[in-house]
Design an enzyme around this catalytic site. Structure first.
Site, PDB file in Angstrom:
ATOM      1  N   ARG A 102       0.885  -1.175   0.000  1.00 10.53           N
ATOM      2  CA  ARG A 102       0.000   0.000   0.000  1.00 10.53           C
ATOM      3  C   ARG A 102       0.917   1.217   0.000  1.00 10.53           C
ATOM      4  O   ARG A 102       1.581   1.513   1.003  1.00 10.53           O
ATOM      5  CB  ARG A 102      -0.908  -0.022   1.236  1.00 10.53           C
ATOM      6  CG  ARG A 102      -1.955   1.094   1.264  1.00 10.53           C
ATOM      7  CD  ARG A 102      -2.841   0.934   2.481  1.00 10.53           C
ATOM      8  NE  ARG A 102      -3.701   2.080   2.684  1.00 10.53           N
ATOM      9  CZ  ARG A 102      -4.939   2.207   2.234  1.00 10.53           C
ATOM     10  NH1 ARG A 102      -5.470   1.234   1.527  1.00 10.53           N
ATOM     11  NH2 ARG A 102      -5.651   3.278   2.478  1.00 10.53           N
ATOM     12  N   HIS A 129      -6.940   1.157  -7.059  1.00  9.28           N
ATOM     13  CA  HIS A 129      -7.299   0.427  -5.830  1.00  9.28           C
ATOM     14  C   HIS A 129      -8.060  -0.848  -6.234  1.00  9.28           C
ATOM     15  O   HIS A 129      -9.248  -0.989  -5.947  1.00  9.28           O
ATOM     16  CB  HIS A 129      -8.152   1.315  -4.941  1.00  9.28           C
ATOM     17  CG  HIS A 129      -8.229   0.876  -3.508  1.00  9.28           C
ATOM     18  ND1 HIS A 129      -7.574  -0.249  -3.029  1.00  9.28           N
ATOM     19  CD2 HIS A 129      -8.906   1.405  -2.441  1.00  9.28           C
ATOM     20  CE1 HIS A 129      -7.833  -0.384  -1.748  1.00  9.28           C
ATOM     21  NE2 HIS A 129      -8.635   0.607  -1.369  1.00  9.28           N
ATOM     22  N   GLN A 132     -10.181  -3.174  -3.709  1.00  7.06           N
ATOM     23  CA  GLN A 132     -11.460  -2.601  -3.278  1.00  7.06           C
ATOM     24  C   GLN A 132     -12.543  -2.874  -4.307  1.00  7.06           C
ATOM     25  O   GLN A 132     -13.691  -3.178  -3.961  1.00  7.06           O
ATOM     26  CB  GLN A 132     -11.318  -1.088  -3.068  1.00  7.06           C
ATOM     27  CG  GLN A 132     -12.614  -0.393  -2.647  1.00  7.06           C
ATOM     28  CD  GLN A 132     -13.116  -0.851  -1.299  1.00  7.06           C
ATOM     29  OE1 GLN A 132     -12.385  -0.769  -0.309  1.00  7.06           O
ATOM     30  NE2 GLN A 132     -14.354  -1.337  -1.228  1.00  7.06           N
ATOM     31  N   ASP A 223     -16.618   8.375  -2.902  1.00 12.68           N
ATOM     32  CA  ASP A 223     -15.412   8.250  -2.085  1.00 12.68           C
ATOM     33  C   ASP A 223     -15.182   9.605  -1.429  1.00 12.68           C
ATOM     34  O   ASP A 223     -15.771  10.614  -1.835  1.00 12.68           O
ATOM     35  CB  ASP A 223     -14.228   7.839  -2.975  1.00 12.68           C
ATOM     36  CG  ASP A 223     -12.975   7.485  -2.178  1.00 12.68           C
ATOM     37  OD1 ASP A 223     -13.084   7.277  -0.952  1.00 12.68           O
ATOM     38  OD2 ASP A 223     -11.891   7.414  -2.787  1.00 12.68           O
ATOM     39  N   CYS A 263     -16.190   3.045  -0.208  1.00 12.42           N
ATOM     40  CA  CYS A 263     -15.049   2.229   0.210  1.00 12.42           C
ATOM     41  C   CYS A 263     -14.597   2.519   1.636  1.00 12.42           C
ATOM     42  O   CYS A 263     -13.853   1.719   2.215  1.00 12.42           O
ATOM     43  CB  CYS A 263     -13.889   2.396  -0.773  1.00 12.42           C
ATOM     44  SG  CYS A 263     -13.229   4.076  -0.876  1.00 12.42           S
ATOM     45  N   ARG A 291     -13.994  -7.018   1.667  1.00 10.76           N
ATOM     46  CA  ARG A 291     -12.558  -6.859   1.438  1.00 10.76           C
ATOM     47  C   ARG A 291     -11.839  -8.126   1.887  1.00 10.76           C
ATOM     48  O   ARG A 291     -10.924  -8.616   1.208  1.00 10.76           O
ATOM     49  CB  ARG A 291     -12.027  -5.644   2.204  1.00 10.76           C
ATOM     50  CG  ARG A 291     -12.323  -4.295   1.605  1.00 10.76           C
ATOM     51  CD  ARG A 291     -11.526  -4.028   0.337  1.00 10.76           C
ATOM     52  NE  ARG A 291     -10.097  -4.053   0.571  1.00 10.76           N
ATOM     53  CZ  ARG A 291      -9.374  -3.026   1.032  1.00 10.76           C
ATOM     54  NH1 ARG A 291      -9.967  -1.865   1.281  1.00 10.76           N
ATOM     55  NH2 ARG A 291      -8.071  -3.124   1.192  1.00 10.76           N
TER      56      ARG A 291
END
Length: 308
Positions: A102, A129, A132, A223, A263, A291
């Site tokens: 990450r 991402h 996700q 988001d 998310c 997830r």
């Protein structure tokens, strides 16, 4: 050997195969059946960006698969002291079976993967991402909305929108992205997605009007407007994103059966209202749980590819 760096690297069949595996493993987990799909395998987890969901889901996931996760922050390894990514990769990947990273730039992730001796998973970069999106689509499948799917994304043209572009282009559904002027998606990523969409039949619409995007959609998603590292821009972004909050009136433009996804973390009252977050159309916590299950599917699939 395969890596999981961006959904653009995968075919429709491969994405759906991983999701099918994720559903299978989730069903087993819900029945308290934990198979050692990755018996005594080690997952190195490199965090240059901190996270709640990413750390907990990967660390729990590898444990439930019969392996162990190693949390490695920039402060814990030489990467944080200036060691080249290529050297870090060649050292760590001789000691572990898989790596999740990450980080910030996609280029750093790709450099690590270039020198890696094991599969590398993108846990998030500034550009993409993908894990996700695997959780998001798993949630959509569980809601029975994967047929005739129309996804409306309202907000910033960030790593989430880029990953939605890749997923739509690969799977062939309709995606509408509404961003304020000046916050559009990356042009190169958009052009690449439009090219891929020609093969899948995906319909991609880019607009600055969130009402156009949400009208008759089956999934509405957003988001945060202020991602990690953008705190200094907060006040300006709040002004620029005026009218982009997903509230009850906006959700009423979507189909009656539509669901809301986010998310997380969410800033209630900014990109989404409290009423929508806590409302019956919101599947955000099922999405967050997924997830765990989606990433277990990714890890097992990559491990199997390595053994072929």
């Amino acid at each position: 050997m395969r890596h999981f760096l961006t959904l653009a690297d995968y075919t429709k069949e491969e994405i759906l195969e991983i999701l099918e595996l994720s559903r299978k493993i989730k069903k087993e987990t819900k029945n308290r059946v934990f198979k050692d799909y990755m018996h005594k395998k080690t997952l190195g987890m490199i965090f240059e960006k901190s996270s709640t969901r990413t750390r907990v889901s990967f660390e729990t996931g590898i444990y439930q698969l019969g392996g162990v996760g190693l949390f490695l922050s920039s402060n814990d390894i030489q990467l944080g002291r200036g060691e080249p990514m290529s050297d870090t990769s060649r050292v760590i990947t001789r000691m572990v079976d898989m790596v999740m990273i990450r980080t910030f730039e996609q280029s750093k992730l790709e450099e690590f993967a270039k020198y890696s001796k094991v599969p590398v998973i993108n846990g998030l970069t500034d550009e993409y991402h993908p894990v996700q999106l695997m959780a998001d689509y798993l949630t959509i499948q569980e809601a029975g909305l994967d047929k005739n799917l129309i996804v409306a994304y309202v907000g910033d043209g960030n790593n989430m929108t880029h990953s939605w572009l890749n997923l739509a282009a690969k799977l062939g559904f309709e995606l509408r992205i509404a961003t304020p002027k000046g916050y559009e998606v990356n042009e190169d990523i958009l052009v690449n997605a439009l090219e891929m969409a020609k093969k899948s039949g995906a319909k991609i619409i880019i607009t600055n009007d969130p009402k156009i995007a949400v009208k008759d959609a089956t999934v509405v998603t957003t988001d945060t407007w202020v991602s990690m590292g953008q705190e200094e821009e907060k006040e300006q972004r709040i002004k620029d994103f005026n009218g982009y909050i997903v509230d009850k009136s906006m959700m009423e433009l979507a189909q009656e059966k539509a669901i809301f996804l986010h998310c997380l973390p969410a800033y209630r009252g900014y990109e989404v209202s409290e009423e929508v977050m806590e409302g019956p159309q919101s599947l955000i916590f099922q999405e967050a749980e997924n997830r765990l299950h989606a990433q277990k599917g990714v890890m097992v699939w990559l491990d199997r590819q390595r053994d072929k």
